[in-house]
Design an enzyme around this catalytic site. Structure first.
Site, short mmCIF file in Angstrom:
data_model
loop_
_atom_site.label_atom_id
_atom_site.label_comp_id
_atom_site.label_asym_id
_atom_site.label_seq_id
_atom_site.Cartn_x
_atom_site.Cartn_y
_atom_site.Cartn_z
N GLY A 8 8.72 -1.14 -0.41
CA GLY A 8 9.01 -2.51 -0.88
C GLY A 8 8.52 -2.83 -2.14
N GLY A 11 10.24 -5.02 -5.18
CA GLY A 11 10.35 -6.16 -5.33
C GLY A 11 10.08 -7.07 -5.81
N GLN A 12 10.22 -8.37 -5.64
CA GLN A 12 9.46 -9.49 -6.19
C GLN A 12 8.18 -9.11 -6.19
OE1 GLN A 12 8.45 -13.59 -4.50
NE2 GLN A 12 9.11 -14.34 -6.95
N ASP A 53 13.67 4.41 3.12
CA ASP A 53 14.02 3.04 4.40
C ASP A 53 12.96 3.07 5.13
OD1 ASP A 53 15.26 2.10 6.07
OD2 ASP A 53 17.10 2.51 6.23
N TYR A 142 13.04 -15.66 9.44
CA TYR A 142 12.13 -15.31 8.60
C TYR A 142 10.56 -16.07 9.04
CZ TYR A 142 9.40 -15.03 4.31
OH TYR A 142 8.60 -14.46 3.48
N LYS A 146 7.85 -13.29 10.78
CA LYS A 146 6.59 -13.48 10.32
C LYS A 146 5.17 -13.42 11.26
CE LYS A 146 7.39 -12.27 6.10
NZ LYS A 146 6.92 -11.46 5.55
#
Ligand code: SER
Length: 319
Positions: A8, A11-12, A53, A142, A146
């Site tokens: 990832g 990402g942010q 992926d 979500y 988590k």
């Protein structure tokens, strides 16, 4: 941490964490991966980068065999609003990817970090000064991924001795990469629109407090936790951390100190408001302070000044 493989990476969090880790540990020792390539993102160009992926365990294994990292930082995941829109895909990516990554951490004895979130809490969790160990019955997909992820990391530590570490990130605010599909994204969007349009329409309603943190503090926290003495960690996984807690009208008020004509409007999105209402107002970060010395440097005022300064340069806005 000597050689680190990240998922990832575009990402942010990844877009900034990859660069920060390369500064600390050397470009060649930080292998960035993501499902897409972006030649404008330095994570792809300033050091090793591989397409991955995370739902494909064999592909992930091939990269571990090729690069032989000692640490895996697993960031690839969908954020809260996207998870609600696509719950089956959310389970496949958030949990499927995590299981693949943990299995490799077990097999190759990798130190392991993956973020949890304030989304791991739910409507029955105590809302104020939410403790480290408390009721976790989230009502969002979500949150389900988590909490499951936290439990799985604990399990891999206890059962297999994998050195799993994690934090419950609050909403993360940054001027570099956009978050994309989170409930706390309003607190990033607001700075852009304040500078570009002089007004912002919030999808979260007045009075909704959530924990937040400025990205430089989040990056420091990851490195500090990963370098912490394992003997001092009583909680093995997913420490509460936060830099501040505020409601939309409070961030608007802070922006007004710099841009007096800034106007805030509201057009509440029931999905994201529902998610926000199920999360704490503010969490207790004492365990993170005691066990590995967590400390956030930015409060709302310091973050707002820095965000506006940095975005003026990024957006080429004078004055
Ligand atoms: N920023 C995240 C979200 O809103 C919280 O973990 O989804």
């Amino acid at each position: 941490m000597k050689k680190i493989l990240l998922t990832g990476s575009l990402g942010q969090i990844g877009s900034e964490l990859v660069l920060r880790l390369r500064e600390e540990y050397g470009n060649d020792n930080v292998i960035a991966t993501d499902i897409r390539r972006d030649e404008n993102n330095k994570a792809c160009t300033d050091g090793p980068f591989e397409l991955l992926d995370v739902t494909k365990g064999e592909d992930m294994a091939a990269l571990v065999q090729k690069h032989r990292p000692d640490t895996m930082i697993h960031l690839a995941a969908l954020l809260s609003a996207v998870c609600e829109a696509k719950p089956q895909l959310a389970w496949a990516i958030n949990m499927g990817g995590l299981v693949n990554a943990l299995e490799l951490a077990r097999e190759y004895q990798l130190q392991f970090f993956t973020p949890s979130s304030i989304g791991a809490f739910g409507p029955s969790t105590p809302k104020d000064l939410t403790p480290q160990v408390t009721i976790q019955r989230p009502n969002t997909m979500y949150g389900v991924t988590k909490v499951s992820g936290e439990l799985l990391c604990d399990y891999y530590f206890k059962k297999f001795g994998v050195d799993t570490r994690g934090v419950r990130f609050p909403g993360l605010i940054s001027y570099v990469a956009p978050p994309g599909g989170g409930t706390t994204d309003y607190a990033v969007d607001i700075y852009y629109e304040a500078l570009l349009k002089g007004e912002y329409t919030s999808f979260i309603k007045e009075g909704t407090k959530m924990d937040m943190m400025y990205m430089p503090d989040a990056l420091n926290a990851v490195i500090q936790l990963m370098e912490a003495d394992p003997a001092k960690l009583k909680n093995r996984n997913a420490f509460n951390i936060s830099g501040m807690s505020f409601a939309p009208e409070e961030i608007a008020q802070e922006i007004k100190k710099h841009l007096p004509s800034f106007q805030m409007k509201y057009d509440v999105d029931p999905i994201r408001q529902g998610i926000a209402d199920s999360w704490p107002n503010s969490i207790d970060v004492q365990c993170a302070k005691d066990e590995w010395g967590f400390r956030a440097q930015y409060d709302l005022a310091a973050m707002t000044k820095d965000m506006l300064d940095k975005l003026r340069i990024k957006l080429n806005i004078q004055g």
